[in-house]
Scaffold this motif. Structure first.
Motif, PDB file in Angstrom:
ATOM      1  N   LEU A  98     -19.838   9.763   8.735  1.00 37.43           N
ATOM      2  CA  LEU A  98     -19.691   8.460   8.075  1.00 37.43           C
ATOM      3  C   LEU A  98     -18.666   8.548   6.955  1.00 37.43           C
ATOM      4  N   PHE A  99     -18.694   9.644   6.198  1.00 38.52           N
ATOM      5  CA  PHE A  99     -17.763   9.824   5.087  1.00 38.52           C
ATOM      6  C   PHE A  99     -16.324   9.855   5.602  1.00 38.52           C
ATOM      7  N   HIS A 100     -16.066  10.659   6.623  1.00 37.59           N
ATOM      8  CA  HIS A 100     -14.702  10.794   7.136  1.00 37.59           C
ATOM      9  C   HIS A 100     -14.214   9.486   7.761  1.00 37.59           C
ATOM     10  N   LYS A 101     -15.034   8.906   8.632  1.00 39.99           N
ATOM     11  CA  LYS A 101     -14.618   7.679   9.297  1.00 39.99           C
ATOM     12  C   LYS A 101     -14.504   6.521   8.311  1.00 39.99           C
ATOM     13  N   GLY A 102     -15.496   6.413   7.416  1.00 44.57           N
ATOM     14  CA  GLY A 102     -15.513   5.296   6.478  1.00 44.57           C
ATOM     15  C   GLY A 102     -14.358   5.334   5.506  1.00 44.57           C
ATOM     16  N   TRP A 103     -14.219   6.461   4.783  1.00 45.89           N
ATOM     17  CA  TRP A 103     -13.141   6.547   3.798  1.00 45.89           C
ATOM     18  C   TRP A 103     -11.781   6.674   4.472  1.00 45.89           C
ATOM     19  N   GLY A 104     -11.743   7.260   5.690  1.00 45.06           N
ATOM     20  CA  GLY A 104     -10.477   7.314   6.422  1.00 45.06           C
ATOM     21  C   GLY A 104      -9.962   5.923   6.750  1.00 45.06           C
ATOM     22  N   SER A 105     -10.869   5.031   7.166  1.00 44.58           N
ATOM     23  CA  SER A 105     -10.474   3.642   7.434  1.00 44.58           C
ATOM     24  C   SER A 105     -10.173   2.899   6.142  1.00 44.58           C
ATOM     25  N   PHE A 106     -10.919   3.242   5.087  1.00 45.03           N
ATOM     26  CA  PHE A 106     -10.756   2.570   3.794  1.00 45.03           C
ATOM     27  C   PHE A 106      -9.343   2.778   3.254  1.00 45.03           C
ATOM     28  N   PHE A 107      -8.806   3.994   3.383  1.00 43.71           N
ATOM     29  CA  PHE A 107      -7.500   4.317   2.817  1.00 43.71           C
ATOM     30  C   PHE A 107      -6.401   4.407   3.879  1.00 43.71           C
ATOM     31  N   SER A 108      -6.666   3.896   5.066  1.00 39.61           N
ATOM     32  CA  SER A 108      -5.693   3.991   6.153  1.00 39.61           C
ATOM     33  C   SER A 108      -4.539   3.004   5.936  1.00 39.61           C
ATOM     34  N   VAL A 109      -3.323   3.542   5.887  1.00 38.42           N
ATOM     35  CA  VAL A 109      -2.135   2.682   5.758  1.00 38.42           C
ATOM     36  C   VAL A 109      -1.939   1.862   7.025  1.00 38.42           C
ATOM     37  N   ALA A 110      -2.241   2.466   8.188  1.00 42.62           N
ATOM     38  CA  ALA A 110      -2.088   1.743   9.459  1.00 42.62           C
ATOM     39  C   ALA A 110      -3.017   0.538   9.516  1.00 42.62           C
ATOM     40  N   ASN A 111      -4.259   0.714   9.066  1.00 42.83           N
ATOM     41  CA  ASN A 111      -5.187  -0.413   9.054  1.00 42.83           C
ATOM     42  C   ASN A 111      -4.705  -1.518   8.125  1.00 42.83           C
ATOM     43  N   PHE A 112      -4.134  -1.139   6.997  1.00 46.90           N
ATOM     44  CA  PHE A 112      -3.636  -2.141   6.049  1.00 46.90           C
ATOM     45  C   PHE A 112      -2.464  -2.916   6.647  1.00 46.90           C
ATOM     46  N   ARG A 113      -1.613  -2.216   7.399  1.00 43.16           N
ATOM     47  CA  ARG A 113      -0.473  -2.901   8.011  1.00 43.16           C
ATOM     48  C   ARG A 113      -0.927  -3.860   9.101  1.00 43.16           C
ATOM     49  N   GLN A 114      -1.911  -3.453   9.894  1.00 45.82           N
ATOM     50  CA  GLN A 114      -2.385  -4.288  10.989  1.00 45.82           C
ATOM     51  C   GLN A 114      -3.193  -5.478  10.494  1.00 45.82           C
ATOM     52  N   ALA A 115      -4.003  -5.262   9.461  1.00 48.66           N
ATOM     53  CA  ALA A 115      -4.858  -6.331   8.949  1.00 48.66           C
ATOM     54  C   ALA A 115      -4.905  -6.238   7.422  1.00 48.66           C
ATOM     55  N   PRO A 116      -3.874  -6.721   6.739  1.00 50.18           N
ATOM     56  CA  PRO A 116      -3.803  -6.547   5.275  1.00 50.18           C
ATOM     57  C   PRO A 116      -4.911  -7.255   4.516  1.00 50.18           C
TER      58      PRO A 116
END
Length: 382
Positions: free
Chosen positions: A107-125
């Motif tokens: 949960l820690f890796h997946k959660g914080w990985g998505s939280f700070f993901s630049v790719a996720n921010f670009r796709q859905a800012p």
């Protein structure tokens, strides 16, 4: 409990799975748990103690330099400051122990990985700010359970957030309120020695500045009172509650809030009568609660941001048009393939032995468990 079949498609007819004990699979390549040896409790405690010591030391440095080498530090608030150092140690210690468990580490890796993901921010800012507001701030998921519980939780959440935003900086000497005349009514608010705001203590802004903690107490008391009433009246809550875990946090919030309001009442209407006793009682309750936070129910405050990241992980997976897996029994859609695989990986990490259950919808899980009970348990009593 029977196990779902381990083949790609169910072998038995629908609704009649055969019991089995499949060997759980190992972590898939790229999983957070892949290649990590089991951790001994002693090693976990050592690492957690080191993390707690480092965080506590950094907070002490922040207090010293943030108060301009203690020039702005109020010695009367020393017990509160010491309690926050213990709080920092406890949070770091408990968090390190928590993420040492396989399921929490994933949960820690997946959660914080998505939280700070630049790719996720670009796709859905806008996705992350929206989820922080709805899931972390307004906690809309609680409204689906009960509107009253949601409202009470909101009162506690915003009241505690307001109190923390005022108390912690004041305790550390980061915020100061000074008057050129020594007694007002003109005051200056300074942060780290820099003037931020000037205000008159006799107007609305001044009243709000000096009564922020009273406002927080007024918010917390009805919220905590509702949950305390519910824990005494609701049969479901009474059955599973524990005094130290469920009741003590509510009582602590109420004591802190009531004694804080009584301090204001004493200074305004009683000319300081009983103020010293109330101040000591208030200080003891606050210090106890701060030390209790990492090791009690309030620890979910620290855990919640990782859950926000997991919600973002699910959201971005849907936006990528990932395959949505269907239930192996009724063919109703469950969730995206990455999320289901992550859930199965968590079950494998925990060595539960039934990770294939993740491929069934909640209704079919209940049906399969019921059929298994009728077929393999109930028959034994005939």
């Amino acid at each position: 409990m029977t196990e779902p079949p381990q083949t790609a498609e169910p072998t038995p007819p629908p609704g009649d799975p055969t019991p089995g004990a499949p060997a759980p699979g190992g972590p898939a390549p790229g999983d957070p748990a892949a290649g990590l040896p089991p951790q001994t409790p002693a090693a976990v405690r050592r690492r957690a103690s080191l993390a707690g010591a480092v965080v506590s030391f950094l907070l002490i440095l922040a207090i010293v330099f943030g108060s301009r080498l203690l020039r702005d530090f109020d010695s009367a608030l020393l017990p509160y400051a010491v309690a926050t150092v213990f709080l920092a140690f406890g949070v770091a210690y408990r968090y390190t122990v928590w993420i040492s468990a396989p399921g929490a580490r994933r949960l820690f890796h997946k959660g914080w990985g998505s939280f700070f993901s630049v790719a996720n921010f670009r796709q859905a800012p806008t996705a992350l700010p929206k989820m922080i507001a709805t899931y972390l701030g307004f906690q809309k998921f609680l409204g689906a359970r009960s509107h009253a519980r949601w409202a009470a939780h909101q009162l506690i959440f915003w009241g505690c957030l307001l109190a923390a935003a005022i108390t912690f900086p004041l305790t550390w000497g980061w915020f100061t309120f000074t008057s050129s005349t020594g007694s007002g009514p003109g005051y200056e608010m300074r942060i780290w020695g820099f003037k931020v705001l000037g205000f008159d203590a006799l107007n609305v802004v001044g009243w709000l500045m000096f009564h922020g903690l009273d406002i927080a107490a007024v918010l917390v008391i009805p919220g905590a009172g509702y949950f305390l009433w519910r824990r005494m009246k609701d049969r479901g809550a009474i059955t599973g509650q524990r005094f130290a875990y469920d009741l003590v946090p509510l009582l602590a919030l109420i004591v802190i809030s009531v004694t804080g309001l009584l301090l204001t009442f004493s200074s305004i209407f009683l000319h300081g009568g009983g103020y010293e006793f109330l101040a000591i009682l208030h200080m003891v309750s606050v210090v106890f609660t701060l030390i209790y936070i990492p090791f009690g129910k309030f620890f979910h405050i620290v855990q919640r941001p990782a859950a926000v990241g997991m919600q973002l992980f699910k959201y971005t997976a849907r936006r990528k048009d990932e395959e949505v897996l269907a239930c192996r029994r009724c063919q109703e859609p469950i969730d995206t393939a990455p999320y289901v695989e992550n859930l199965k990986g968590t079950m494998r990490d925990l060595d539960l032995g039934f990770d294939e259950w993740a491929e069934y919808c909640p209704r079919c899980k209940r049906v399969l468990r019921g059929n298994a009970y009728l077929d393999h348990v109930k028959k034994g009593f005939k």
